[in-house]
Write a protein that holds these residues in place. Structure first.
Motif, PDB file in Angstrom:
ATOM      1  N   ARG A 189      49.283  42.799  55.455  1.00  0.00           N
ATOM      2  CA  ARG A 189      47.898  42.592  55.033  1.00  0.00           C
ATOM      3  C   ARG A 189      47.457  43.551  53.935  1.00  0.00           C
ATOM      4  O   ARG A 189      46.675  43.203  53.051  1.00  0.00           O
ATOM      5  N   GLN A 190      47.958  44.793  53.976  1.00  0.00           N
ATOM      6  CA  GLN A 190      47.428  45.814  53.078  1.00  0.00           C
ATOM      7  C   GLN A 190      47.923  45.701  51.639  1.00  0.00           C
ATOM      8  O   GLN A 190      47.232  46.141  50.708  1.00  0.00           O
ATOM      9  N   LEU A 191      49.097  45.158  51.421  1.00  0.00           N
ATOM     10  CA  LEU A 191      49.636  45.081  50.058  1.00  0.00           C
ATOM     11  C   LEU A 191      48.741  44.220  49.172  1.00  0.00           C
ATOM     12  O   LEU A 191      48.428  43.083  49.501  1.00  0.00           O
ATOM     13  N   HIS A 192      48.331  44.767  48.047  1.00  0.00           N
ATOM     14  CA  HIS A 192      47.589  44.002  47.043  1.00  0.00           C
ATOM     15  C   HIS A 192      47.603  44.770  45.733  1.00  0.00           C
ATOM     16  O   HIS A 192      48.179  45.859  45.633  1.00  0.00           O
ATOM     17  N   PHE A 193      46.990  44.195  44.723  1.00  0.00           N
ATOM     18  CA  PHE A 193      46.845  44.849  43.427  1.00  0.00           C
ATOM     19  C   PHE A 193      45.365  45.108  43.170  1.00  0.00           C
ATOM     20  O   PHE A 193      44.498  44.388  43.666  1.00  0.00           O
ATOM     21  N   PHE A 194      45.093  46.139  42.407  1.00  0.00           N
ATOM     22  CA  PHE A 194      43.712  46.412  42.035  1.00  0.00           C
ATOM     23  C   PHE A 194      43.688  47.013  40.637  1.00  0.00           C
ATOM     24  O   PHE A 194      44.701  47.495  40.131  1.00  0.00           O
ATOM     25  N   GLU A 195      42.531  46.966  40.032  1.00  0.00           N
ATOM     26  CA  GLU A 195      42.374  47.420  38.655  1.00  0.00           C
ATOM     27  C   GLU A 195      41.412  48.591  38.586  1.00  0.00           C
ATOM     28  O   GLU A 195      40.367  48.604  39.253  1.00  0.00           O
ATOM     29  N   ILE A 196      41.765  49.595  37.799  1.00  0.00           N
ATOM     30  CA  ILE A 196      40.870  50.703  37.502  1.00  0.00           C
ATOM     31  C   ILE A 196      40.405  50.565  36.056  1.00  0.00           C
ATOM     32  O   ILE A 196      41.223  50.411  35.146  1.00  0.00           O
ATOM     33  N   VAL A 197      39.104  50.610  35.866  1.00  0.00           N
ATOM     34  CA  VAL A 197      38.517  50.509  34.532  1.00  0.00           C
ATOM     35  C   VAL A 197      37.701  51.774  34.271  1.00  0.00           C
ATOM     36  O   VAL A 197      36.868  52.152  35.101  1.00  0.00           O
ATOM     37  N   ILE A 198      37.947  52.407  33.141  1.00  0.00           N
ATOM     38  CA  ILE A 198      37.185  53.588  32.757  1.00  0.00           C
ATOM     39  C   ILE A 198      36.307  53.221  31.568  1.00  0.00           C
ATOM     40  O   ILE A 198      36.798  52.715  30.552  1.00  0.00           O
ATOM     41  N   ARG A 199      35.021  53.466  31.729  1.00  0.00           N
ATOM     42  CA  ARG A 199      34.042  53.086  30.716  1.00  0.00           C
ATOM     43  C   ARG A 199      33.414  54.320  30.067  1.00  0.00           C
ATOM     44  O   ARG A 199      33.356  55.390  30.665  1.00  0.00           O
ATOM     45  N   ASP A 200      32.962  54.111  28.874  1.00  0.00           N
ATOM     46  CA  ASP A 200      32.264  55.161  28.138  1.00  0.00           C
ATOM     47  C   ASP A 200      30.926  55.424  28.830  1.00  0.00           C
ATOM     48  O   ASP A 200      30.112  54.518  28.973  1.00  0.00           O
ATOM     49  N   GLU A 201      30.709  56.661  29.273  1.00  0.00           N
ATOM     50  CA  GLU A 201      29.470  56.966  29.991  1.00  0.00           C
ATOM     51  C   GLU A 201      28.245  56.753  29.115  1.00  0.00           C
ATOM     52  O   GLU A 201      27.174  56.385  29.613  1.00  0.00           O
ATOM     53  N   ALA A 202      28.387  56.970  27.810  1.00  0.00           N
ATOM     54  CA  ALA A 202      27.249  56.785  26.910  1.00  0.00           C
ATOM     55  C   ALA A 202      27.005  55.318  26.590  1.00  0.00           C
ATOM     56  O   ALA A 202      25.890  54.926  26.230  1.00  0.00           O
TER      57      ALA A 202
END
Length: 275
Positions: A189-202
């Motif tokens: 059940r636990q196996l999956h993929f996920f995405e990390i997105v880093i955005r400009d704070e300004a």
């Protein structure tokens, strides 16, 4: 049989081979117990098999026969550095879902996409089952734990191959369809993929970096070794903490300020392909 290669069934039945593989894992992580060594080895070996499976699957829609009887291995284990492992498939027959690759006289048998997935799943299961059986008897690491690690490694190789071939989304979809089939020992059940997105704070609409990751379903047991800890993608780490750790690492590599502990740059944009 080509010089230097040994049939996989013979290797898996050889106590000296298993002892050498487990000892090599323990040498690299002093104090690692037998279960930890088995976890390391099964993950490493499944990664080799996963790479051999993912590359032809994603690039050409091909699945060769991975059953142990059709496989031979050659190992080079230098005193220092990474080992070199070569996998040779003895029979060229395969299945494909790509038109034109199964011409008359070809060694490729035509199947649909479900058939392609099933053939790979069954080949992975058949290849890994005898090794898992032997390692369980030798180290006591439960077979369920090892199957989880196999799935983790194969999924990671699919993601890496998809990144190289420019088809990450397809790679994730196919990996989960292959590995999470109900009733398969590979399914968890636990196996999956996920995405990390880093955005400009300004300017939050501006994306600085984004990357897909595999969330583990199994545990490599590094935390049980002296001085060990939980891995960033460990199944024992809470999802929000896992995302925080990985994002912090990405920000550090990009030379960005440390992560604000109260917020996450990608918290509002999760991607979970496990369903």
């Amino acid at each position: 049989m080509a010089p230097g290669f040994t049939p996989v069934p013979s290797l898996f039945a050889d106590d000296r081979f298993l002892a050498a593989m487990l000892a090599r894992q323990q040498a690299g992580t002093p104090g690692l117990d037998a279960k930890g060594a088995a976890a390391y080895f099964i993950s490493e070996y499944a990664g080799v098999l996963g790479l051999a499976a993912a590359s032809p699957y994603l690039s050409h829609g091909l699945v060769p026969a991975f059953v142990p009887e059709n496989s031979a291995l050659a190992f080079e284990l230098p005193a220092e550095g990474r080992p070199r492992v070569r996998l040779r498939l003895l029979d060229p027959h395969c299945v494909t879902d790509r038109p034109g690759k199964s011409r008359q006289g070809s060694s490729c048998r035509p199947v649909d996409r479900e058939g392609l997935r099933s053939d790979l799943r069954e080949g992975l299961e058949a290849h890994m089952e005898p090794l898992i059986h032997r390692l369980q008897g030798r180290t006591g690491l439960p077979w369920q734990a090892m199957w989880r690690l196999v799935s983790d490694s194969v999924a990671a190789r699919f993601l890496e191959a998809g990144r190289q071939f420019g088809c990450e989304e397809e790679a994730q979809v196919e990996a989960l369809a292959i590995l999470k089939e109900p009733g398969s020992p590979l399914a968890n059940r636990q196996l999956h993929f996920f995405e990390i997105v880093i955005r400009d704070e300004a300017s939050p609409r501006r994306i600085i970096a984004r990357r897909n990751f595999r969330a583990r379903g199994g545990c490599c047991r590094f935390y049980t070794a002296p001085g060990g800890s939980y891995c960033s993608t460990c199944v024992l780490v809470a999802p929000h903490e896992r995302r925080r750790r990985i994002e912090a690492q990405m920000r550090h590599r990009l030379g960005l300020p440390a992560l604000d502990e109260t917020t996450s740059a990608d918290g509002a944009y999760p991607k979970d392909l496990s369903s």
